[in-house]
Design a protein around this motif. Sequence first.
Motif, mmCIF file in Angstrom:
data_model
loop_
_atom_site.group_PDB
_atom_site.id
_atom_site.type_symbol
_atom_site.label_atom_id
_atom_site.label_comp_id
_atom_site.label_asym_id
_atom_site.label_seq_id
_atom_site.Cartn_x
_atom_site.Cartn_y
_atom_site.Cartn_z
ATOM 1 N N ALA A 217 0.998 -1.336 -0.211
ATOM 2 C CA ALA A 217 -0.205 -0.142 0.123
ATOM 3 C C ALA A 217 1.099 1.902 -0.066
ATOM 4 C CB ALA A 217 -1.381 0.069 1.308
ATOM 5 N N ALA A 218 2.708 1.071 0.907
ATOM 6 C CA ALA A 218 3.370 2.373 0.556
ATOM 7 C C ALA A 218 3.127 2.966 -0.540
ATOM 8 C CB ALA A 218 3.808 2.406 1.868
ATOM 9 N N VAL A 219 3.163 2.129 -1.443
ATOM 10 C CA VAL A 219 4.245 1.793 -3.026
ATOM 11 C C VAL A 219 2.971 2.831 -3.501
ATOM 12 C CG1 VAL A 219 4.240 0.493 -5.452
ATOM 13 C CG2 VAL A 219 4.693 -0.488 -2.912
ATOM 14 N N GLU A 220 2.028 3.352 -2.834
ATOM 15 C CA GLU A 220 1.021 4.074 -3.692
ATOM 16 C C GLU A 220 1.904 5.935 -3.702
ATOM 17 O OE1 GLU A 220 -0.935 3.349 -6.177
ATOM 18 O OE2 GLU A 220 -0.551 1.178 -5.764
ATOM 19 N N SER A 221 2.134 6.294 -2.338
ATOM 20 C CA SER A 221 2.613 7.123 -2.187
ATOM 21 C C SER A 221 3.840 7.242 -2.287
ATOM 22 C CB SER A 221 1.848 7.912 -0.332
ATOM 23 O OG SER A 221 2.741 6.785 0.077
ATOM 24 N N ALA A 222 4.914 6.489 -2.709
ATOM 25 C CA ALA A 222 6.212 6.917 -2.603
ATOM 26 C C ALA A 222 6.941 6.624 -3.633
ATOM 27 C CB ALA A 222 6.770 5.256 -2.795
ATOM 28 N N LYS A 223 7.521 8.082 -3.765
ATOM 29 C CA LYS A 223 8.092 8.893 -4.758
ATOM 30 C C LYS A 223 9.610 9.173 -4.839
ATOM 31 C CE LYS A 223 4.842 11.840 -4.052
ATOM 32 N NZ LYS A 223 3.719 10.907 -3.652
#
Length: 408
Positions: A215-221
């Motif tokens: 789920a954290a992939v969606e906000s990782a920059k």
Amino acid sequence: MQGNRGLFVPGPTNVPESVRGAIDIPMEDHRAPDLPRFVLPLFEDIRKIFKSEDGRVFLYPGSGTGGWEATLTNTLSPGDKVLTTRFGQFSLLWASMCERLGLEVDVTDVEWGEGAPVDVYAQKLAEDTEHKIKAVLVCHNETATGVTSDVAGVRKALDQCNHPALLFVDGVSSIGSIDFRMDEWGVDAAVAGSQKGFMLPAGLAIMCVSRKALAAVESAKFPRCYFDFKDMIAMNDTGYFPYTPPMSLIRGLRVSVDKILGEGLENVFLRHAYLAEGVRKAVSAWGLRLCAVDPKSYSDTVSAICVPDGFDSAEIIKRAYFRYNVSLGAGLSKVAGKVFRIGHLGDLNEVMIMMALTGTEMSMRDIGVNVEPGSGVAAAEEYYRTAKNGYKDAFPPQATQATQAAAE
């Protein structure tokens, strides 16, 4: 020199003949219509080795280091804060990678030979009331010093203060050899390498990632391309890969996974504990000590052995290699020249370990280390003959051929 070289470094490890046979095959079509029937069940069985019910398995051409980078860049953003500790060469390298990627690294240095300090993690997490720490990094088994750390303790520290940080674990020299419980310990990403407990040549980063981390992939920059989880997931769901996969290694991985599951994970752990204890008995009989300071943290996959003052461990390693055809692990970084390492993981039994101990003992005597002839070998031999740790008891002399075959 006649005969086979004894390989007792903590990776790469010995590759079983059945695995070598699975690798040594003609090249194949990695877009073949029947490939998903092979790939998808393999992912399911790899999850069993991580002890995860719903983690996402990734296979990247590379090493554990590539797995580290994939984990960080897919779940975090530049400037994010991570919490870690340095207590050996590989925990040091992972922290260095974080710094080079532009993460804010809160790192605590610990004496080499000790494990990850759970109390330090607990204190820093409790103090982080604003939850600026986005990920916690732990090296489960520090190969350089022969120390296994308490991952469950770090998870408890996270839970006690209800901290939302992701928990990342380097399990390169533990997974497939030492008990690892991804779901039970709440691990969000675990990284293994093909050349350790999976008994393959180097070349695969084997990973398992939790739903929370995905789920954290969606906000990782972080910018990413080759290591992008999204690309891999899209193709893996269909049983294929987004780029040319190392099918020879993956065919070998199928056989190695079958061997591990066929032996039984708990038996694998018992066997490694049994082999490791024989090495420790030898070290004690030689009058030497391990780099690991606490018996509770002794690694069951590698022993880092301190040499007496005035001796260079590199000389023991050279003597073993050139005179007795035995490869031992070198001391790394801060412990270079101070320790040598005996790797006891993967496709090994007690007689193979005796080769390592015999070659080591002769090499030490050759360069002048004062050890009693035969002392370490005899101590290990007696332990292996009489040990009652549950491993050998499972296969007594009267065991059926079918039971013995399953163990092989």
